[in-house]
Every structure is written in structure tokens, then in C-alpha cells.
Scaffold this motif. Structure first.
Motif, PDB file in Angstrom:
ATOM      1  N   ALA A  64      13.399  -3.218   3.614  1.00  0.00           N
ATOM      2  CA  ALA A  64      14.547  -3.758   4.343  1.00  0.00           C
ATOM      3  C   ALA A  64      15.629  -2.694   4.516  1.00  0.00           C
ATOM      4  CB  ALA A  64      15.100  -4.973   3.603  1.00  0.00           C
ATOM      5  N   HIS A  65      15.881  -1.930   3.469  1.00  0.00           N
ATOM      6  CA  HIS A  65      16.887  -0.867   3.546  1.00  0.00           C
ATOM      7  C   HIS A  65      16.472   0.201   4.568  1.00  0.00           C
ATOM      8  CE1 HIS A  65      20.044   1.847   2.267  1.00  0.00           C
ATOM      9  NE2 HIS A  65      19.132   2.805   2.156  1.00  0.00           N
ATOM     10  N   LEU A  66      15.205   0.597   4.534  1.00  0.00           N
ATOM     11  CA  LEU A  66      14.724   1.628   5.456  1.00  0.00           C
ATOM     12  C   LEU A  66      14.867   1.220   6.921  1.00  0.00           C
ATOM     13  CD1 LEU A  66      11.459   2.823   3.671  1.00  0.00           C
ATOM     14  CD2 LEU A  66      13.548   4.161   4.026  1.00  0.00           C
ATOM     15  N   CYS A  67      14.601  -0.056   7.204  1.00  0.00           N
ATOM     16  CA  CYS A  67      14.651  -0.487   8.609  1.00  0.00           C
ATOM     17  C   CYS A  67      15.924  -1.263   8.947  1.00  0.00           C
ATOM     18  CB  CYS A  67      13.390  -1.254   8.995  1.00  0.00           C
ATOM     19  SG  CYS A  67      12.970  -2.624   7.950  1.00  0.00           S
ATOM     20  N   GLN A  68      16.876  -1.263   8.035  1.00  0.00           N
ATOM     21  CA  GLN A  68      18.179  -1.890   8.241  1.00  0.00           C
ATOM     22  C   GLN A  68      18.071  -3.370   8.608  1.00  0.00           C
ATOM     23  OE1 GLN A  68      19.977   0.851  11.053  1.00  0.00           O
ATOM     24  NE2 GLN A  68      20.818   2.065   9.385  1.00  0.00           N
ATOM     25  N   LEU A  69      17.213  -4.070   7.854  1.00  0.00           N
ATOM     26  CA  LEU A  69      17.084  -5.518   7.983  1.00  0.00           C
ATOM     27  C   LEU A  69      17.367  -6.134   6.618  1.00  0.00           C
ATOM     28  CD1 LEU A  69      13.791  -5.626  10.087  1.00  0.00           C
ATOM     29  CD2 LEU A  69      16.086  -6.169  10.908  1.00  0.00           C
ATOM     30  N   ASP A  70      17.605  -7.406   6.588  1.00  0.00           N
ATOM     31  CA  ASP A  70      17.864  -8.084   5.327  1.00  0.00           C
ATOM     32  C   ASP A  70      16.562  -8.324   4.558  1.00  0.00           C
ATOM     33  OD1 ASP A  70      18.421 -10.825   3.723  1.00  0.00           O
ATOM     34  OD2 ASP A  70      20.262  -9.672   4.002  1.00  0.00           O
ATOM     35  N   ARG A  71      16.622  -8.215   3.234  1.00  0.00           N
ATOM     36  CA  ARG A  71      15.445  -8.439   2.401  1.00  0.00           C
ATOM     37  C   ARG A  71      14.882  -9.838   2.607  1.00  0.00           C
ATOM     38  NH1 ARG A  71      14.508 -11.502  -1.424  1.00  0.00           N
ATOM     39  NH2 ARG A  71      16.687 -11.926  -1.816  1.00  0.00           N
ATOM     40  N   THR A  72      15.746 -10.830   2.764  1.00  0.00           N
ATOM     41  CA  THR A  72      15.254 -12.194   2.956  1.00  0.00           C
ATOM     42  C   THR A  72      14.527 -12.347   4.292  1.00  0.00           C
ATOM     43  OG1 THR A  72      17.382 -12.947   3.835  1.00  0.00           O
ATOM     44  CG2 THR A  72      17.031 -13.196   1.464  1.00  0.00           C
ATOM     45  N   TYR A  73      14.928 -11.554   5.281  1.00  0.00           N
ATOM     46  CA  TYR A  73      14.243 -11.567   6.578  1.00  0.00           C
ATOM     47  C   TYR A  73      12.821 -11.025   6.412  1.00  0.00           C
ATOM     48  CZ  TYR A  73      13.157 -10.598  11.457  1.00  0.00           C
ATOM     49  OH  TYR A  73      12.547 -10.558  12.693  1.00  0.00           O
ATOM     50  N   ILE A  74      12.675  -9.902   5.699  1.00  0.00           N
ATOM     51  CA  ILE A  74      11.356  -9.321   5.448  1.00  0.00           C
ATOM     52  C   ILE A  74      10.486 -10.331   4.698  1.00  0.00           C
ATOM     53  CG2 ILE A  74      10.082  -7.483   4.248  1.00  0.00           C
ATOM     54  CD1 ILE A  74      11.602  -6.434   6.679  1.00  0.00           C
ATOM     55  N   GLY A  75      11.044 -10.974   3.704  1.00  0.00           N
ATOM     56  CA  GLY A  75      10.304 -11.986   2.952  1.00  0.00           C
ATOM     57  C   GLY A  75       9.852 -13.138   3.832  1.00  0.00           C
ATOM     58  N   GLY A  76      10.717 -13.581   4.730  1.00  0.00           N
ATOM     59  CA  GLY A  76      10.374 -14.667   5.642  1.00  0.00           C
ATOM     60  C   GLY A  76       9.256 -14.282   6.602  1.00  0.00           C
ATOM     61  N   GLY A 124       0.812  -1.211   0.000  1.00  0.00           N
ATOM     62  CA  GLY A 124       0.000   0.000   0.000  1.00  0.00           C
ATOM     63  C   GLY A 124       0.848   1.266   0.000  1.00  0.00           C
ATOM     64  N   LYS A 125       2.042   1.155   0.545  1.00  0.00           N
ATOM     65  CA  LYS A 125       2.971   2.291   0.564  1.00  0.00           C
ATOM     66  C   LYS A 125       3.905   2.254  -0.637  1.00  0.00           C
ATOM     67  CE  LYS A 125       2.515   3.402   5.307  1.00  0.00           C
ATOM     68  NZ  LYS A 125       2.323   4.808   5.573  1.00  0.00           N
ATOM     69  N   LYS A 126       3.644   1.317  -1.554  1.00  0.00           N
ATOM     70  CA  LYS A 126       4.405   1.202  -2.811  1.00  0.00           C
ATOM     71  C   LYS A 126       5.898   0.972  -2.572  1.00  0.00           C
ATOM     72  CE  LYS A 126       0.971   3.014  -5.625  1.00  0.00           C
ATOM     73  NZ  LYS A 126      -0.188   2.272  -5.268  1.00  0.00           N
ATOM     74  N   LEU A 127       6.197   0.106  -1.598  1.00  0.00           N
ATOM     75  CA  LEU A 127       7.586  -0.242  -1.306  1.00  0.00           C
ATOM     76  C   LEU A 127       7.848  -1.694  -1.672  1.00  0.00           C
ATOM     77  CD1 LEU A 127       7.979   1.302   2.273  1.00  0.00           C
ATOM     78  CD2 LEU A 127       9.056   2.137   0.183  1.00  0.00           C
TER      79      LEU A 127
END
Length: 75
Positions: free
Chosen positions: A32-44, A23-26
Motif C-alpha cells: 500500500a505504501h509503495l503504490c500510495q493506496l490505503d492498506r485496507t483497500y489492498i486487503g479489500g 511471493g515478493k515478501k511484501l
């Protein structure tokens, strides 16, 4: 031992996160970059594969500019 309720809660939470992020078009990578986490973590997390910590919930919420309660509505 994980229960069906546990698995369902993780999946619902992840879907809620995905809906808000989209909804925020991210992309996952942008969040992941904004919150300093890994993209794979967000996906999980979004797939309900990870039991996210409170600290990471707060980091994500700050990055999305939402309150933590938004992620828990209707779980």
C-alpha cells in the motif's frame, strides 16, 4: 446486481494479487505504501470485496514490478 461469475472473478483476481505480493515478501501495508493506496483497500481487493480500477491496477503493477497481464493469467 452482482452475479456469481462477477464475485468469482474478483476473488480470483484478489488471490492472484495476494500470491504475487507474498511471493515478493511484501506485507499489505508495504505494498500500500509503495503504490500510495490505503492498506485496507489492498486487503479489500485481495479478499475480492472491491472492484479495482484500471488506474489502481497499473499503480500496483508498477509497485510490484510486474506486467498487468500477470494479474489476469488463468482468471
Amino acid at each position: 446486481m452482482k452475479s456469481e461469475l462477477y464475485d468469482a472473478a474478483l476473488k480470483k483476481f484478489g488471490q492472484k494479487l495476494r500470491d504475487i505480493r507474498k511471493g515478493k515478501k511484501l506485507s499489505q501495508e508495504e505494498l500500500a505504501h509503495l503504490c500510495q493506496l490505503d492498506r485496507t483497500y489492498i486487503g479489500g481487493v485481495e479478499r475480492g470485496e472491491r472492484n479495482i480500477s484500471l488506474v489502481n491496477i497499473l499503480r500496483i503493477c508498477k509497485s510490484l514490478d510486474i506486467s498487468p497481464s500477470m494479474l489476469f493469467e488463468n482468471l
